[in-house]
Structure formats: C-alpha cells, structure tokens
Design a protein around this motif. Structure first.
Motif, short mmCIF file in Angstrom:
data_model
loop_
_atom_site.label_atom_id
_atom_site.label_comp_id
_atom_site.label_asym_id
_atom_site.label_seq_id
_atom_site.Cartn_x
_atom_site.Cartn_y
_atom_site.Cartn_z
N UNK A 39 0.80 -1.23 0.00
CA UNK A 39 0.00 0.00 0.00
C UNK A 39 0.83 1.28 0.00
N UNK A 40 2.13 1.17 0.29
CA UNK A 40 3.00 2.34 0.35
C UNK A 40 4.39 2.00 -0.17
N UNK A 41 5.00 2.95 -0.85
CA UNK A 41 6.42 2.78 -1.17
C UNK A 41 7.18 2.64 0.14
N UNK A 42 8.28 1.90 0.10
CA UNK A 42 8.97 1.56 1.35
C UNK A 42 10.49 1.64 1.20
N UNK A 43 11.13 2.30 2.16
CA UNK A 43 12.58 2.28 2.27
C UNK A 43 12.95 1.06 3.11
N UNK A 44 13.75 0.17 2.55
CA UNK A 44 14.15 -1.06 3.23
C UNK A 44 15.65 -0.99 3.50
N UNK A 45 16.02 -0.90 4.77
CA UNK A 45 17.44 -0.84 5.15
C UNK A 45 17.86 -2.23 5.62
N UNK A 46 18.79 -2.82 4.90
CA UNK A 46 19.25 -4.18 5.17
C UNK A 46 20.56 -4.08 5.94
N UNK A 47 20.52 -4.33 7.25
CA UNK A 47 21.69 -4.09 8.08
C UNK A 47 22.46 -5.37 8.35
N UNK A 62 18.87 7.79 9.47
CA UNK A 62 17.60 7.74 8.74
C UNK A 62 16.40 7.92 9.66
N UNK A 63 16.56 7.55 10.92
CA UNK A 63 15.48 7.82 11.86
C UNK A 63 15.25 9.32 11.99
N UNK A 64 16.32 10.10 11.85
CA UNK A 64 16.20 11.56 11.92
C UNK A 64 15.43 12.12 10.73
N UNK A 65 15.32 11.34 9.64
CA UNK A 65 14.58 11.77 8.46
C UNK A 65 13.17 11.18 8.43
N UNK A 66 12.76 10.52 9.51
CA UNK A 66 11.49 9.80 9.52
C UNK A 66 10.29 10.73 9.25
N UNK A 67 10.28 11.88 9.89
CA UNK A 67 9.12 12.78 9.71
C UNK A 67 9.00 13.21 8.25
N UNK A 68 10.13 13.58 7.64
CA UNK A 68 10.10 14.00 6.24
C UNK A 68 9.63 12.88 5.33
N UNK A 69 10.17 11.68 5.50
CA UNK A 69 9.87 10.57 4.60
C UNK A 69 8.48 10.00 4.85
N UNK A 70 8.12 9.81 6.10
CA UNK A 70 6.85 9.14 6.40
C UNK A 70 5.66 10.09 6.45
N UNK A 71 5.90 11.36 6.73
CA UNK A 71 4.76 12.27 6.91
C UNK A 71 4.64 13.35 5.83
N UNK A 72 5.76 13.80 5.28
CA UNK A 72 5.70 14.89 4.32
C UNK A 72 5.54 14.42 2.88
N UNK A 75 1.01 10.29 0.62
CA UNK A 75 0.63 8.95 1.09
C UNK A 75 1.64 8.35 2.05
N UNK A 76 2.73 9.06 2.30
CA UNK A 76 3.76 8.56 3.21
C UNK A 76 4.58 7.45 2.59
N UNK A 187 16.01 12.55 -2.07
CA UNK A 187 15.71 12.91 -3.45
C UNK A 187 14.98 11.77 -4.17
N UNK A 188 15.38 10.53 -3.90
CA UNK A 188 14.70 9.38 -4.51
C UNK A 188 13.27 9.29 -4.00
N UNK A 189 13.06 9.52 -2.71
CA UNK A 189 11.71 9.50 -2.15
C UNK A 189 10.86 10.60 -2.77
N UNK A 190 11.47 11.73 -3.03
CA UNK A 190 10.75 12.84 -3.66
C UNK A 190 10.29 12.46 -5.06
N UNK A 191 11.15 11.79 -5.82
CA UNK A 191 10.78 11.36 -7.17
C UNK A 191 9.63 10.36 -7.13
N UNK A 192 9.70 9.42 -6.19
CA UNK A 192 8.68 8.39 -6.10
C UNK A 192 7.33 8.97 -5.67
N UNK A 193 7.37 9.88 -4.71
CA UNK A 193 6.12 10.43 -4.16
C UNK A 193 5.55 11.55 -5.00
N UNK A 194 6.40 12.20 -5.80
CA UNK A 194 5.94 13.36 -6.56
C UNK A 194 5.84 14.62 -5.73
#
Length: 244
Positions: A39-47, A62-72, A75-76, A187-194
């Motif tokens: 239901x949502x595009x997803x960033x998958x970090x393989x540690x 990346x946790x510091x970018x959570x608000x930008x990626x998940x909320x801004x 569709x998150x 930037x990649x998230x921006x392209x995907x989300x529009x």
C-alpha cells in the motif's frame, strides 16, 4: 507497467522473501516481503548486525529523516529495517531506529543484494582508506556497538515502489560502514512520491555529509592508523569487511 529505474538488484528476487515480524507483537508472524510495500512505497534498510556501531549510526541517521519521509511525502513512504539475526534487535529498535524491524532468517535480502550470493568481508580490507574514513565518521558520531553476532554479511538500502512496480533506488554496501547518503535517499523519495522536497532539508543533509568527511580528514586515523583497542566503539572488529 513498471516505473522502476534500472538497478542491479532484481525485484523478482525480493518480492516473495519470507520475513518474520517479531518485535512488539504478541505472536510472531511470517509475511512475504511484498506485503511491506503493498500500500505504500517503502525504504528497506538491510543491516549487517543490530549491535554494529555502523549499523546503529545508519539507523539513527535515517530515523532523523522519519518525519520528512513518512509524513511529508504523498501517502507517506514507510521505512523498515531487515536483520538476519535477532540478538540485540530489541535494543537496536528502541534506542536507534524507533520503527519496524523484520527478521530475514534465510538471509534472502542479503543474497538479492549480491545477485544471488552472500557478500562477506575479510580483514585484509582494513587497508582500504574508505574503511578508515567510515570508522572516523562513526567515532565522531558517538554511536558505539558491541561484538555480539555475525557482522560479516554486507547489506544495503532499497527504495521499493508501491505495489509491484519494482525498485526505485538502491545503495549496495561495498565497504564496512558504507552508509547510503541521506540526501540522495530523500531525493529518490521525492521522485517516487511526486512531492517536492523542502530544499533546507536536502541542503542540511548535504552539509552534514560534508561535515562528516571534513572530520574524517582532520583525524590522524585518516592516514590509516588502526586502533588495537578491544573496547566497543573503538575497535575495528565490530563488523567484517568486504572482499570486493
């Protein structure tokens, strides 16, 4: 029709991987990977390892970018971490990640990032200048780790489109501590989300990245001086290095 960009990692190799949801749940449950981005595009970090200082640093960045990626983003865009061992995952989640963590028992995500094979490290790679740069960066971050578990298997980061549209962005770890640049992931998230990014967020991510490299260059370890200390956060044995 797929709108995925060309990547080395094949979407067909990851979509049916079996994962286990095991933290903060009453009962563990298995699920196919494609359920994550159904239901949502997803960033998958393989540690590599929950106790690894570099992996913890990556999670914190990346946790510091959570608000930008998940909320801004429209569709998150979800963010999740994948681990191949459970030991230390609870501390990793609570102190560094603050999001979902899934267990990949068969290490299939790790194999997919290596075109079907596990990519592992070797101590001879400690001569690489890039490794020492990563170590210096990590020491400046203040994030420490431990020596519990297997850190020899290299990971990476994927941004997967919603549904079955494929992989939009990838970062394949090649050197110990080789963390994906947050500004490029944004930037990649921006392209995907529009959704256009707040330029201040991108500029800040770029400045922070440059600052890390400046600190690396200012340290005597930049010349390749190894630490023989066995203390967590100070020794170069928290994770293994790549052989390629």
């Amino acid at each position: 029709m797929s709108i995925a960009q060309k990547t080395k990692t094949s979407y067909n190799d990851i979509k049916d991987i079996t994962l286990v949801d095991f933290l903060d749940v009453g009962t563990e449950r298995s699920l196919p990977a494609h359920e994550l981005w159904k239901d949502q595009a997803t960033v998958v970090i393989v540690i590599r390892r929950p106790g690894c200082q570099f992996c913890r640093e990556e999670a914190r960045i990346f946790d510091a970018q959570r608000h930008t990626i998940e909320n801004e983003m429209a569709s998150g865009i979800k963010m999740v971490c994948i681990v191949h061992e459970k030991e230390g995952s609870d501390i990793f989640q609570k102190e560094f990640w603050h999001g979902k963590v899934y267990f990949d028992q068969q290490k299939d995500f790790y194999k997919a990032l290596g075109n079907g094979r596990l990519r592992t490290g070797g101590w001879e790679q400690m001569v690489r200048p890039s490794f020492w740069g990563n170590l210096i960066r990590n020491k400046k971050s203040g994030v420490k780790g431990n020596f519990i578990g297997d850190g020899s298997i290299l990971g990476g980061l994927l941004l997967v489109h919603q549904g079955d549209q494929g992989i939009a962005y990838e970062h394949i770890e090649k050197v110990w501590g080789d963390i994906a640049r947050a500004d490029r992931v944004l930037e990649a998230c921006s392209r995907v989300s529009g959704v256009s990014l707040n330029k201040e967020n991108v500029n800040q991510a770029q400045l922070e990245h440059q600052a890390l490299h400046d600190k690396m260059q200012a340290s005597p370890l930049a010349a390749g001086q190894a630490s023989s200390s066995g203390e967590a956060g100070g020794a170069p044995s928290a994770c293994a290095l790549p052989t390629q």
